[in-house]
Design a protein around this motif. Structure first.
Motif, short mmCIF file in Angstrom:
data_model
loop_
_atom_site.label_atom_id
_atom_site.label_comp_id
_atom_site.label_asym_id
_atom_site.label_seq_id
_atom_site.Cartn_x
_atom_site.Cartn_y
_atom_site.Cartn_z
N UNK A 23 0.82 -1.19 0.05
CA UNK A 23 0.10 -0.14 -0.16
C UNK A 23 0.62 1.23 0.09
N UNK A 24 0.44 2.12 -1.00
CA UNK A 24 1.42 3.59 -0.81
C UNK A 24 2.38 3.56 -1.76
N UNK A 25 3.18 2.36 -2.12
CA UNK A 25 4.47 2.16 -2.75
C UNK A 25 4.18 2.34 -4.15
N UNK A 26 5.04 3.02 -4.94
CA UNK A 26 5.00 3.31 -6.39
C UNK A 26 4.86 1.79 -7.22
N UNK A 27 3.97 1.85 -8.17
CA UNK A 27 3.66 0.69 -9.17
C UNK A 27 5.13 0.39 -9.83
N UNK A 28 5.20 -0.92 -10.10
CA UNK A 28 6.56 -1.28 -10.77
C UNK A 28 6.09 -2.25 -12.02
N UNK A 55 -8.64 4.36 -7.69
CA UNK A 55 -7.63 3.64 -7.75
C UNK A 55 -6.69 4.31 -6.51
N UNK A 56 -6.51 5.47 -6.71
CA UNK A 56 -5.59 6.10 -5.86
C UNK A 56 -6.04 5.74 -4.34
N UNK A 57 -7.42 5.87 -3.79
CA UNK A 57 -8.02 5.65 -2.49
C UNK A 57 -7.63 4.18 -2.32
N UNK A 58 -7.75 3.19 -3.05
CA UNK A 58 -7.56 1.93 -2.57
C UNK A 58 -5.88 1.42 -2.52
N UNK A 59 -5.47 2.11 -3.51
CA UNK A 59 -3.77 2.26 -3.13
C UNK A 59 -3.23 2.47 -1.93
N UNK A 60 -3.79 3.37 -1.23
CA UNK A 60 -3.19 3.82 0.06
C UNK A 60 -3.74 2.90 1.04
N UNK A 61 -4.72 2.16 0.88
CA UNK A 61 -5.43 1.44 2.14
C UNK A 61 -4.33 0.14 2.37
N UNK A 62 -4.10 0.13 3.85
CA UNK A 62 -3.36 -1.13 4.04
C UNK A 62 -4.12 -1.94 5.23
N UNK A 63 -5.06 -1.69 5.56
CA UNK A 63 -5.75 -2.37 6.93
C UNK A 63 -7.28 -3.00 6.32
N UNK A 68 -5.40 -6.27 -0.37
CA UNK A 68 -4.75 -7.51 -0.70
C UNK A 68 -3.59 -7.09 -1.56
N UNK A 69 -2.47 -7.60 -1.49
CA UNK A 69 -1.25 -7.04 -2.18
C UNK A 69 -0.44 -8.39 -2.37
N UNK A 70 0.32 -8.70 -3.54
CA UNK A 70 0.45 -7.81 -4.67
C UNK A 70 -0.79 -7.68 -5.58
N UNK A 71 -1.06 -6.54 -6.25
CA UNK A 71 -2.25 -6.52 -6.94
C UNK A 71 -2.10 -5.64 -8.17
N UNK A 72 -3.08 -5.66 -8.99
CA UNK A 72 -3.24 -4.82 -10.29
C UNK A 72 -4.25 -4.13 -10.39
N UNK A 73 -4.10 -2.56 -10.16
CA UNK A 73 -5.19 -1.70 -10.08
C UNK A 73 -5.38 -1.43 -11.25
N UNK A 74 -6.65 -0.36 -11.59
CA UNK A 74 -7.26 -0.01 -12.69
C UNK A 74 -8.24 -0.25 -13.15
N UNK A 75 -9.45 0.38 -13.43
CA UNK A 75 -10.82 0.01 -13.58
C UNK A 75 -11.43 0.68 -14.75
N UNK A 76 -10.78 1.94 -15.19
CA UNK A 76 -11.44 2.41 -16.30
C UNK A 76 -10.67 2.18 -17.55
N UNK A 77 -11.12 1.39 -18.45
CA UNK A 77 -10.49 1.03 -19.66
C UNK A 77 -11.50 0.44 -20.90
N UNK A 78 -10.69 0.36 -21.83
CA UNK A 78 -11.19 -0.22 -23.12
C UNK A 78 -10.21 -1.32 -23.93
N UNK A 79 -10.95 -2.44 -24.27
CA UNK A 79 -9.85 -3.41 -24.57
C UNK A 79 -10.66 -4.28 -26.13
#
Length: 302
Positions: A23-28, A55-63, A68-79
């Motif tokens: 939580x809160x760490x840069x994405x790699x 995405x930012x809100x849940x990226x900061x959550x740690x409790x 759950x980490x590690x995880x892949x964020x993002x939910x606005x997309x087209x594919x």
């Protein structure tokens, strides 16, 4: 738009993804393995994804339970659909799709009702995995499970999404940079004006926060025939932007002097706006939006 991965149908593929390991760490950016879709699932090639504040809100959550980490964020997309699992009839390989974090199973009472958009079959899942079995379709190159986010995980070149979380837009060609916004922000704002508020022709509207959601509210309110659409934001440049989306008047809280925003809006609307939309997520702003609304008297007979 064709997908060129037909040779990988039924196989695990490798691709790049932006992984958050704590939580809160840069994405790699790492290489991961993406499993083929199971029944009622679709593997899609992400064409474009955007960043939502959630995405930012849940990226900061740690409790929280959802942290759950590690995880892949993002939910606005087209594919584009790369492959499909059994029982999938809504899309086919090569279709352009928009993933959405709110499920629509099409079968439960709430999905069939025009008064709800919270699927009772999948709507209460924690979304760390796939909605039907809770497991992940991602692994890193050490074999460690990488968790999903909001049943989309679009910060990856490929993702697996349940068909209940997909909308087929193949017959509505849109530029990817615009289509990806339909997943969350635009549909939230438009839906608020059209479905939730059901804005009437000739009404007055006040919108607090002119980001993507607020501007989408303005579009929806204009389409419904609102005559005065007031944008509230601390950035004066948002007024010029907002005009293109339907904003007719603008209030900057920092230049209201001794008056509150609600006082200013009540003066502008002769008693308060018919509809007020808070599009930032601040409790203090919600109170201001409530106070900016026209008074409605309710009587209870006991």
């Amino acid at each position: 738009m064709a997908c060129n991965s037909s040779d990988n149908t039924g196989k695990t593929i490798r691709c790049k993804a932006a992984i958050c390991r704590k939580a809160g760490e840069p994405l790699v950016i790492e290489e991961i393995e993406v499993d083929p879709p199971k029944a009622w699932e679709v593997r899609i090639k992400i064409l474009l994804t955007s960043l939502c504040h959630s995405d930012v809100t849940f990226w900061k959550m740690d409790t929280a339970l959802v942290a759950k980490f590690p995880r892949i964020f993002g939910h606005e997309a087209v594919g584009v659909v790369e492959s499909i699992g059994e029982h999938v009839e809504e899309v086919k390989q090569g279709d352009t799709v928009v993933p959405v974090f709110l499920a629509n199973c099409g079968e439960c009472r709430d999905c069939k009702s025009p008064k709800s958009n919270q699927c009772s079959k999948f709507g209460k899942k924690l979304y760390n995995g796939m909605p039907r079995d809770g497991t992940s379709r991602f692994r890193d190159m050490n074999g460690q499970t990488v968790y999903h986010f909001f049943c989309v995980s679009s910060f990856s070149e490929y993702s697996v999404v349940d068909v209940a979380h997909l909308v087929n837009i193949n017959h509505y060609p849109l530029p990817p940079e615009k289509a990806c916004l339909l997943s969350c922000g635009i549909s939230t704002g438009l839906g608020a004006a059209w479905k939730e508020a059901d804005v009437e022709e000739g009404s007055t509207v006040a919108i607090f926060g002119l980001g993507a959601v607020g501007l989408a509210v303005a579009v929806g309110a204009k389409q419904r025939g609102a005559t005065k659409i007031i944008g509230v934001d601390i950035n004066d440049e948002k007024f010029e932007i907002g005009k293109r989306f339907g904003i007719t008047d603008f209030v900057n809280p920092s230049t209201c002097g001794d008056k509150s925003v609600s006082e200013v809006i009540k003066e502008m609307t002769n008693g308060g706006a018919d509809y007020c939309f808070e599009c930032i997520g601040l409790s203090s702003l919600m109170a201001e939006a409530f106070n900016s609304s026209r008074n409605v008297y309710m009587f209870a007979l006991i």
